[in-house]
Design an enzyme around this catalytic site. Structure first.
Site, PDB file in Angstrom:
ATOM      1  N   HIS A  63       0.943  -0.997   0.040  1.00 42.16           N
ATOM      2  CA  HIS A  63       0.022   0.223   0.024  1.00 42.16           C
ATOM      3  C   HIS A  63       0.606   1.261  -0.021  1.00 42.16           C
ATOM      4  O   HIS A  63       0.489   2.269  -0.447  1.00 42.16           O
ATOM      5  CB  HIS A  63      -0.951   0.042   1.312  1.00 42.16           C
ATOM      6  N   HIS A  73      -8.837  -2.202  -5.890  1.00 39.70           N
ATOM      7  CA  HIS A  73      -7.766  -2.516  -4.641  1.00 39.70           C
ATOM      8  C   HIS A  73      -6.800  -3.563  -5.433  1.00 39.70           C
ATOM      9  O   HIS A  73      -5.570  -3.591  -4.964  1.00 39.70           O
ATOM     10  CB  HIS A  73      -8.275  -3.060  -3.506  1.00 39.70           C
ATOM     11  N   ASP A  95      -2.550  -2.982  -5.411  1.00 39.80           N
ATOM     12  CA  ASP A  95      -1.622  -4.043  -5.043  1.00 39.80           C
ATOM     13  C   ASP A  95      -0.752  -4.276  -6.354  1.00 39.80           C
ATOM     14  O   ASP A  95       0.561  -4.420  -5.891  1.00 39.80           O
ATOM     15  CB  ASP A  95      -2.365  -5.354  -4.503  1.00 39.80           C
ATOM     16  N   HIS A 115      -0.786 -11.404  -5.212  1.00 42.75           N
ATOM     17  CA  HIS A 115       0.728 -10.968  -4.934  1.00 42.75           C
ATOM     18  C   HIS A 115       1.517 -11.939  -5.664  1.00 42.75           C
ATOM     19  O   HIS A 115       2.576 -11.416  -6.277  1.00 42.75           O
ATOM     20  CB  HIS A 115       1.046 -10.911  -3.587  1.00 42.75           C
TER      21      HIS A 115
END
Length: 285
Positions: A73, A231, A235, A258
């Site tokens: 973030h 979001h 990321d 991720h």
């Protein structure tokens, strides 16, 4: 001239997964040295870090063995608003989660001010050849482009999230409006398992969207259009910052996360990127 913050900027709060109180301070840095993390034995370029095996966040390990969790973030805020040079100093093993988005980081940086001016000719790097990585049904491609664009699709069948896609082209303004406010999220059905695995111990309705059968728990309103997919873009941008810069390309991701993002980071590290003048656009700043 590169861009850096005008003065120190500090953030405090618990880590999302550890719950450990954390304090992180950003310091100005000049001389085209990039994003660096400072520890007692010196400082290291973010490009020297490697991602540890973590399922729900980005935890990085530096050459001296120091580990810092949930960096995505903050890194997304740094590259999203166009900072080139900054020192990051964190006193704990995890970054503070704040409100679960990149917005508090970005807004505080802008409040202290930015020195320098974004200049695509000196700072931006461009992907020269298409790349594609996959992880089971998840796919992430990077295609040469003159602007940084992300098309991200997610699919949570049988939940209020459902299938969602967001298409985004980066400027500082669009990042602040469309991506930075998007909060981290989890399904209510996942929360017990996450905490059983020692994760999300610092999570709450104040720093995450918890999605139940009828939508966000507590009747929380979404902040931006397609916030869940937004979001994921947040990321991805933070994870790409592990390259030391944000390569200009069109990123197309389906069902990513991720681990997949980092597979692309490693592939780009293998082939490199090249600085050049943009033909059709540039990062605004």
């Amino acid at each position: 001239m590169s861009t850096t913050i005008a003065s120190d900027c500090t953030f405090e709060g618990p880590g999302l997964h550890t719950g450990v109180p954390s304090r992180v301070t950003l310091y100005p840095l000049r001389g085209h040295r990039g994003i660096r993390f400072r520890f007692g034995d010196g400082d290291y370029s973010i490009a020297e870090a490697r991602r540890a095996d973590a399922q729900r966040n980005t935890t990085i390990v530096f050459p001296n063995g120091r580990t810092v969790a949930t960096v995505e973030h903050l890194l997304s805020a740094i590259v999203g608003i166009g900072l080139d040079d900054v020192v990051v100093e964190c006193d704990a093993i995890e970054m503070p989660i704040l409100d679960g988005s990149a917005l508090p980081y970005a807004e505080s940086i802008l409040r202290v001010g930015i020195e320098g001016k974004a200049d695509a000719a000196r700072a931006l790097c461009y992907l020269a050849t298409p790349i594609c990585v996959d992880d089971g049904p998840a796919t992430l491609a990077a295609i040469p482009s003159d602007v940084l664009r992300v098309s991200y699709a997610i699919d949570y069948p049988g939940t209020p999230i459902g299938t969602e896609m967001k298409d985004f082209t980066l400027t500082r303004e669009t990042f602040l409006e469309e991506i930075a406010p998007a909060r981290t999220f989890a399904l209510l059905s996942e929360v017990e398992a996450l905490r059983g695995a020692g994760l999300a111990t610092g999570g709450s309705l104040d720093n995450a969207l918890i999605v139940g059968d009828d939508g966000p728990v507590g009747n929380k309103a979404l902040r931006v259009e397609r916030e869940y997919a937004a979001h994921k873009i947040l990321d991805l941008m933070g994870d790409l910052a592990l390259l030391g810069t944000l390569p200009i390309a069109h990123y197309i991701c389906i069902k990513g996360g991720h681990r997949l993002h980092y597979k692309l980071v490693n592939r780009i590290r293998g082939i490199g990127v090249s600085p050049r003048e943009p033909e059709g656009g540039r990062l605004s700043g």
